[in-house]
Design a protein around this motif. Structure first.
Motif, PDB file in Angstrom:
ATOM      1  N   ARG A 174      27.732   8.302 -13.215  1.00  0.00           N
ATOM      2  CA  ARG A 174      27.594   7.036 -13.455  1.00  0.00           C
ATOM      3  C   ARG A 174      26.950   5.866 -13.014  1.00  0.00           C
ATOM      4  N   HIS A 175      27.080   6.000 -11.404  1.00  0.00           N
ATOM      5  CA  HIS A 175      25.818   5.683 -10.672  1.00  0.00           C
ATOM      6  C   HIS A 175      24.837   5.903  -9.859  1.00  0.00           C
ATOM      7  N   ALA A 176      23.812   6.749 -11.210  1.00  0.00           N
ATOM      8  CA  ALA A 176      22.293   7.160 -11.162  1.00  0.00           C
ATOM      9  C   ALA A 176      21.472   5.707 -10.986  1.00  0.00           C
ATOM     10  N   LYS A 177      21.887   4.806 -11.956  1.00  0.00           N
ATOM     11  CA  LYS A 177      20.371   3.861 -12.039  1.00  0.00           C
ATOM     12  C   LYS A 177      21.248   2.710 -10.370  1.00  0.00           C
ATOM     13  N   ARG A 178      21.519   2.968  -9.497  1.00  0.00           N
ATOM     14  CA  ARG A 178      22.024   2.525  -8.524  1.00  0.00           C
ATOM     15  C   ARG A 178      21.133   3.252  -7.530  1.00  0.00           C
ATOM     16  N   ARG A 179      20.492   4.453  -7.709  1.00  0.00           N
ATOM     17  CA  ARG A 179      19.584   5.789  -6.865  1.00  0.00           C
ATOM     18  C   ARG A 179      18.413   4.423  -6.953  1.00  0.00           C
ATOM     19  N   LEU A 180      18.130   4.964  -5.953  1.00  0.00           N
ATOM     20  CA  LEU A 180      16.560   4.064  -5.584  1.00  0.00           C
ATOM     21  C   LEU A 180      15.068   4.470  -5.973  1.00  0.00           C
ATOM     22  N   ALA A 226       1.040  -1.087   0.085  1.00  0.00           N
ATOM     23  CA  ALA A 226      -0.362  -0.088  -0.114  1.00  0.00           C
ATOM     24  C   ALA A 226       0.880   0.964   0.059  1.00  0.00           C
ATOM     25  N   SER A 227       1.976   1.457   0.342  1.00  0.00           N
ATOM     26  CA  SER A 227       2.960   2.730   0.315  1.00  0.00           C
ATOM     27  C   SER A 227       4.719   2.106   0.928  1.00  0.00           C
ATOM     28  N   ILE A 228       5.406   3.050   0.257  1.00  0.00           N
ATOM     29  CA  ILE A 228       6.526   2.984   0.753  1.00  0.00           C
ATOM     30  C   ILE A 228       7.407   3.746   1.006  1.00  0.00           C
ATOM     31  N   TYR A 229       7.915   3.196   1.754  1.00  0.00           N
ATOM     32  CA  TYR A 229       8.741   4.507   2.679  1.00  0.00           C
ATOM     33  C   TYR A 229      10.379   4.363   1.784  1.00  0.00           C
ATOM     34  N   LEU A 230      10.981   5.067   1.490  1.00  0.00           N
ATOM     35  CA  LEU A 230      13.186   5.197   1.470  1.00  0.00           C
ATOM     36  C   LEU A 230      13.841   6.166   2.507  1.00  0.00           C
ATOM     37  N   ASN A 231      13.913   5.918   2.792  1.00  0.00           N
ATOM     38  CA  ASN A 231      14.738   6.551   4.266  1.00  0.00           C
ATOM     39  C   ASN A 231      16.188   7.079   4.196  1.00  0.00           C
ATOM     40  N   PHE A 232      16.217   7.918   3.754  1.00  0.00           N
ATOM     41  CA  PHE A 232      18.359   8.098   3.973  1.00  0.00           C
ATOM     42  C   PHE A 232      18.522   6.920   2.617  1.00  0.00           C
ATOM     43  N   SER A 233      18.184   6.679   1.811  1.00  0.00           N
ATOM     44  CA  SER A 233      18.931   6.063   1.074  1.00  0.00           C
ATOM     45  C   SER A 233      20.336   5.996   0.870  1.00  0.00           C
ATOM     46  N   ASP A 234      21.454   5.736   0.119  1.00  0.00           N
ATOM     47  CA  ASP A 234      22.227   5.610  -0.918  1.00  0.00           C
ATOM     48  C   ASP A 234      22.292   7.018  -1.714  1.00  0.00           C
ATOM     49  N   LYS A 279      12.994  10.188   2.826  1.00  0.00           N
ATOM     50  CA  LYS A 279      13.352  11.501   2.781  1.00  0.00           C
ATOM     51  C   LYS A 279      15.096  11.242   3.520  1.00  0.00           C
ATOM     52  N   THR A 280      15.436  12.220   3.023  1.00  0.00           N
ATOM     53  CA  THR A 280      17.227  12.647   2.825  1.00  0.00           C
ATOM     54  C   THR A 280      17.748  13.565   3.395  1.00  0.00           C
ATOM     55  N   ASP A 281      19.278  13.810   3.225  1.00  0.00           N
ATOM     56  CA  ASP A 281      19.855  14.684   4.961  1.00  0.00           C
ATOM     57  C   ASP A 281      20.488  14.856   2.889  1.00  0.00           C
ATOM     58  N   ASN A 282      20.645  14.642   2.066  1.00  0.00           N
ATOM     59  CA  ASN A 282      20.783  14.936   0.486  1.00  0.00           C
ATOM     60  C   ASN A 282      20.511  15.713  -0.329  1.00  0.00           C
ATOM     61  N   GLN A 283      20.522  17.071  -0.687  1.00  0.00           N
ATOM     62  CA  GLN A 283      20.233  18.166  -1.347  1.00  0.00           C
ATOM     63  C   GLN A 283      19.646  17.596  -2.647  1.00  0.00           C
ATOM     64  N   GLY A 284      21.545  16.540  -3.194  1.00  0.00           N
ATOM     65  CA  GLY A 284      21.638  16.286  -4.704  1.00  0.00           C
ATOM     66  C   GLY A 284      20.049  14.907  -4.730  1.00  0.00           C
TER      67      GLY A 284
END
Length: 212
Positions: free
Chosen positions: A124-130, A110-118, A152-157
């Protein structure tokens, strides 16, 4: 980051198969049957030490939660929190989340959370981003129609990249916070990383998006 070895990790996993589910691919399409009550399932990808999933399970007894974590030394800490709490609406998966369609059936979540993922900051690593489009395709498959994602993330990029990725994929942006803590959201449950970064004065970026 190198994870600390915990000598008791293997014993915990072996003795708590009702909490950290072995061979999770065999539960595909049948996750609701493992919980005490048949309720909507929310999924946290990268559950860490379990502060978020345990807090959410406490706050929302009308929801069943599943957390995925690859690091054995970390998932046992999450498992210990849930086990000690006595809650029956949270389960864990010790697995790689690279192909969620192997673990969950269509419309099962029903719902997904992505918290502070790498953030995987190199192009060149963009395809690894969640939040890369191949992951969004998986989320869309396992989510129910109208299912939501919360990032949720602390990474602005990573945050800026994800907003563009969501919009390009056709998701509707429901909420966008440039600092979640300034918004004083009473429903927010903090992760361990979130507490650390917030204490340092780091803004916490947050977005809620919905598949239409």
């Amino acid at each position: 980051m190198r994870q600390r070895h915990r000598a008791w990790a293997d014993d915990f996993l072996r003795n708590n198969t009702n909490l950290v589910i072995p061979e999770p691919e065999k539960q595909k399409g049948h996750w609701r049957e493992l919980f005490a009550r048949d309720l909507p399932i929310h999924l946290e990808i990268g559950t860490g030490k379990g502060q978020f999933i345990n807090g959410m399970a406490e706050r929302h007894p009308d929801v069943n939660f599943i957390g995925i974590e690859l690091a054995k030394s970390i998932i046992v800490m999450a498992g210990s929190k849930i086990k000690n709490s006595g809650r029956t609406n949270a389960l864990l998966i010790h697995a790689d989340a690279s192909d969620l369609t192997e673990l969950f059936a269509e419309n099962e979540i029903a719902s997904i959370y992505l918290n502070f993922s790498d953030p995987w900051p190199k192009k060149r690593h963009a395809k690894r981003r969640l939040t890369f489009h191949t992951f969004l395709q998986q989320y869309q498959h396992i989510l129910q129609p109208g299912g939501e994602m919360t990032l949720k993330t602390d990474n602005q990029g990573l945050f800026e990249y994800s907003l563009v990725s969501f919009s390009s994929f056709g998701l509707e942006l429901k909420d966008v916070f440039l600092d979640l803590h300034d918004a004083n959201d009473p429903e927010n449950v903090m992760t361990e990383y979130e507490e650390k970064f917030a204490a340092q004065g780091q803004p916490i970026y947050c977005c809620r998006a919905q598949f239409t």
